[in-house]
Scaffold this active site. Structure first.
Site, PDB file in Angstrom:
ATOM      1  N   GLY A   1     -15.282 -42.938 -26.166  1.00 16.35           N
ATOM      2  CA  GLY A   1     -16.112 -44.281 -25.828  1.00 16.35           C
ATOM      3  C   GLY A   1     -15.786 -45.324 -26.666  1.00 16.35           C
TER       4      GLY A   1
ATOM      5  N   LYS B   1      -7.449 -38.731 -16.577  1.00 19.00           N
ATOM      6  CA  LYS B   1      -8.064 -38.384 -15.459  1.00 19.00           C
ATOM      7  C   LYS B   1      -9.286 -38.720 -15.152  1.00 19.00           C
ATOM      8  CE  LYS B   1      -8.756 -35.402 -11.928  1.00 19.00           C
ATOM      9  NZ  LYS B   1      -7.720 -35.982 -10.563  1.00 19.00           N
TER      10      LYS B   1
ATOM     11  N   LYS C   1      -0.154 -42.950  -5.482  1.00 19.91           N
ATOM     12  CA  LYS C   1       0.475 -41.688  -5.857  1.00 19.91           C
ATOM     13  C   LYS C   1       1.716 -41.970  -6.539  1.00 19.91           C
ATOM     14  CE  LYS C   1      -2.510 -39.823  -6.230  1.00 19.91           C
ATOM     15  NZ  LYS C   1      -3.670 -40.235  -5.939  1.00 19.91           N
TER      16      LYS C   1
ATOM     17  N   GLU D   1       1.888 -43.977  -9.983  1.00 26.41           N
ATOM     18  CA  GLU D   1       1.060 -43.177 -11.031  1.00 26.41           C
ATOM     19  C   GLU D   1       2.000 -41.851 -11.696  1.00 26.41           C
ATOM     20  OE1 GLU D   1      -3.637 -42.302 -10.222  1.00 26.41           O
ATOM     21  OE2 GLU D   1      -2.451 -41.422  -8.581  1.00 26.41           O
TER      22      GLU D   1
ATOM     23  N   HIS E   1       3.549 -61.574   6.007  1.00 26.05           N
ATOM     24  CA  HIS E   1       2.857 -62.694   5.201  1.00 26.05           C
ATOM     25  C   HIS E   1       3.384 -62.663   3.556  1.00 26.05           C
ATOM     26  CE1 HIS E   1       0.427 -63.851   8.592  1.00 26.05           C
ATOM     27  NE2 HIS E   1       0.262 -62.696   8.762  1.00 26.05           N
TER      28      HIS E   1
HETATM   29  C1  G6P Z   1      -8.642 -42.321 -12.989  1.00 29.95           C
HETATM   30  C2  G6P Z   1      -7.895 -41.240 -12.406  1.00 29.95           C
HETATM   31  C3  G6P Z   1      -7.698 -41.477 -10.879  1.00 29.95           C
HETATM   32  C4  G6P Z   1      -9.126 -41.626  -9.971  1.00 29.95           C
HETATM   33  C5  G6P Z   1      -9.731 -42.741 -10.858  1.00 29.95           C
HETATM   34  C6  G6P Z   1     -11.320 -42.520 -10.249  1.00 29.95           C
HETATM   35  O1  G6P Z   1      -7.780 -43.681 -12.780  1.00 29.95           O
HETATM   36  O2  G6P Z   1      -6.325 -41.320 -12.823  1.00 29.95           O
HETATM   37  O3  G6P Z   1      -7.117 -40.500 -10.220  1.00 29.95           O
HETATM   38  O4  G6P Z   1      -8.968 -42.020  -8.799  1.00 29.95           O
HETATM   39  O5  G6P Z   1      -9.856 -42.720 -12.124  1.00 29.95           O
HETATM   40  O6  G6P Z   1     -11.923 -41.443 -10.733  1.00 29.95           O
HETATM   41  P1  G6P Z   1     -13.237 -40.838 -10.304  1.00 29.95           P
HETATM   42  O7  G6P Z   1     -13.354 -39.601 -11.218  1.00 29.95           O
HETATM   43  O8  G6P Z   1     -14.335 -41.817 -10.450  1.00 29.95           O
HETATM   44  O9  G6P Z   1     -12.776 -40.452  -8.771  1.00 29.95           O
END
Ligand code: G6P
Length: 610
Positions: free
Chosen positions: A101, A605, A487, A490, A506
């Protein structure tokens, strides 16, 4: 973001902490550390880098203890380094603290502590809290009270675990805005930032809520609020098995999760389709259907990949359920004082159910009286617990940082919600039955695409040297274009943009030359001919084209460099099929480039800080 694990019991905690951290490493992986306390020593081992680095150091020390905490970090304050890694300590090195946090008022707290003579080693906000707790211990408070008093001074978010030499029979854990779950064992107890770290040891868990603080002993635990009221917590049983969080022989979690999709989509739909009535059955929305239909509008909010699923949801809900829908990034929604009231329904999509911005957006919408519906994967997660109603996507644990199977399951669930609402409005029985029939075929159709993995790999590798990519689609395939580009960014670090195909004119068209790969998602739908014109525009400028087309399409094949074929399905289910080749393209390009697919740089994640 950061992963937290703690153990108290009779066993040696070191392997438990290391194994737990490995299971949590997808949450953060720039540095890691453990702190243990036993009868003869208080020891902290930490390092920059992965848990595997930490593991070597810890085992070399040959430490043994039945009380310890471990942490894997995703840096917010202070660069990834050994000094900034957790645990953080008091000056006597008798108190250890790990934290997930952000302590927003750490600078003012730090100033106060510096006046008292406290010295700081790291650049982190967390170290301030370690010294603040120490300050209260020196005023002769118990560890529990010292933590409680310190937290009362903190602004921001935390999931913390604290251990202390002076009271070495306990772990203190507290939560506000960052997830924490206790694992209840037999003469041993655990604490972690998610259940993945616990399920090898126990299936009995207790979810801490915001503002709660637990005193965890080896054979029991107590919980209070941080304003000192006792609370009795319910113990839940986790269904997930340990096999669900292993790679099952695949080289990466991401590939395993892509390959899991026939089953994960099947699980999202299982028991929810009523063919006779051409409708879906969603227990979590029972009793709320009419209120949703009576809403002035539906807002869908999310982050990342889940936000792309939200866009697909907008298209389907408007087209079939006839309800006005708006989609917004949760991070924008939470701060711009949106006009919402009790006549609105807000859907929150989140794989983890813990994303800080999405959770905060939900709190905002709740405050304003809107009906809040969660669409989550992780059972028992904060968003799932705090929503008024909801639907789990049941995709199973997703460990790879780049979301894959959660996306297709989110769309499957949004289609179920659409079907439920649409049938209560104007959608006819045969139309409803047709959608269900197509949903039932998804497992096989996804399997057909996955069987082309070798071909997709071969094609993808031809593009692995590209420095930019453009992804184009229209209608339901526009959010897919965004997701395909995300994808690739990332995990392969190649710059990619997703665009509605017609918008290319555009701006992005200026980028097209013979060096620029363009991925078209061009299935046979109402805008097929228009997409063909867009393909011609790219061709005229010598762009390299890879197209995702329907089986039996011979027209596009003649115009482009490569095609990948997907079966045809109902138009609102199309993204479930068309995204799969894009997931595989990103995967194979990243592998070809030798990158760490499951733990891409700088990402995490579950983003539990804003
Ligand atoms: C992070 C992860 C993404 C995910 C996003 C939202 O950026 O790397 O893979 O789509 O968070 O996460 P959530 O758990 O809210 O779907």
């Amino acid at each position: 973001m950061c992963g937290i694990v703690g153990y108290i019991g009779d066993k040696n905690c070191v392997p438990i902490l290391i194994e737990g951290l490995k299971r949590l490493e997808y949450r953060g992986y720039d540095s890691a550390g453990v702190g243990i306390i036993n009868t003869t020593e208080c020891k902290v081992v930490k390092t920059k880098g992965k848990v595997s680095e930490l593991e070597k150091l810890v085992y070399a020390e040959k430490i043994q203890s039945s009380l310890g905490i471990g942490h894997t970090r995703w840096a917010t304050h202070g660069e990834p380094s050994t000094i900034n890694a957790h645990p953080h300590l008091n000056e006597e090195k008798t108190l250890f603290l790990i934290h997930n946090g952000i302590i927003e008022n750490y600078l003012s707290l730090k100033k106060g502590l510096e006046k008292e003579g406290y010295k700081f080693n790291s650049e982190t906000d967390t170290e301030v809290l370690a010294h603040l707790i120490d300050h209260y211990l020196k005023l002769k408070h118990s560890l529990f009270q010292a933590v409680r008093y310190a937290l009362n001074e903190v602004e921001g978010t935390y999931g913390i675990c604290v251990i202390y030499k002076g009271e070495s029979d306990k772990i203190i854990a507290a939560k506000k805005g960052s997830p924490l779950v206790l694992g209840i064992g037999n003469n041993e107890n655990f604490v972690a930032s998610d259940v993945n770290a616990l399920i090898a040891h126990t299936k009995q868990v207790v979810y801490l809520e915001d503002g709660e603080i637990a005193e965890i002993f080896k054979d029991h635990f107590t919980t209070k609020t941080i304003s000192d009221e006792t609370i009795i917590k319910e113990i839940f049983q986790v269904e997930m098995g340990i096999d669900e969080i292993s790679k099952s022989g695949y080289p990466h979690f991401m590939l395993k999760e892509i390959m899991d999709q026939p089953e994960s989509i099947f699980n999202s739909l299982r028991g929810r389709l009523v063919l006779d009535e051409g409708i879906s059955k969603l227990g979590g929305l029972e009793g709320f259907e009419q209120r949703i239909l009576d809403s002035k509008r539906i807002l869908i909010t999310a982050c990342g990949t889940s936000w792309h699923a939200a866009l697909v949801g907008e298209y389907m809900l408007e087209q079939y359920a006839g309800v006005p829908v708006e989609v917004e990034y949760a991070s924008e929604f939470r701060y711009r004082n949106p006009i919402i009231d009790k006549d609105d329904t807000v859907i929150f999509i989140s794989q983890s159910g813990e994303t800080a911005d999405t959770l905060a957006a939900m709190k905002e919408a709740k405050k304003k009286g809107a009906l809040c519906i969660g669409v989550c994967n992780v059972v028992g997660s904060s968003i799932a617990r705090e929503s008024d109603a909801g639907v789990y996507i049941h995709a199973g644990p997703e460990i790879g940082v780049a979301s894959t199977k959660a996306f297709t399951s989110q769309i499957a669930v949004l289609a179920l919600i659409t079907l439920l609402l649409a049938r209560r409005k104007n959608l006819s029985l045969p139309e409803g039955q047709e959608i269900i029939a197509e949903m039932k075929k998804l497992t096989d159709k996804v399997g057909t695409i996955l069987k082309q993995n070798d071909l997709i790999k071969e094609i993808s590798e031809k593009y692995s040297n590209a420095r930019n990519f453009l992804y184009l689609g229209r209608g339901y395939n526009f959010p897919v274009a965004l997701e395909g580009a995300l994808k690739l960014k990332e995990i392969s670090y190649i710059h990619a943009e997703g665009y509605p195909a017609a918008e290319m004119k555009h701006g992005p068209i200026a980028l097209i030359d013979d060096d620029m790969p363009v991925v078209f998602i061009a299935t046979k739908d109402s805008v097929y001919d228009k997409v063909i014109s867009n393909i011609q525009e790219v061709r005229a400028r010598k762009g390299r084209i890879l197209a995702i087309v329907n089986e039996g399409d011979t027209q596009i094949e003649k115009m482009v460099d490569h095609v990948i074929k997907v079966p045809k399905t109902h138009n609102m289910l199309t993204p479930i099929l068309t995204v799969i080749p894009l997931q595989l393209i990103a995967y194979h390009i990243a592998v070809k480039k030798g990158l760490n697919v499951d733990q891409p740089r700088n990402l995490a994640k579950s983003v539990t800080v804003e």
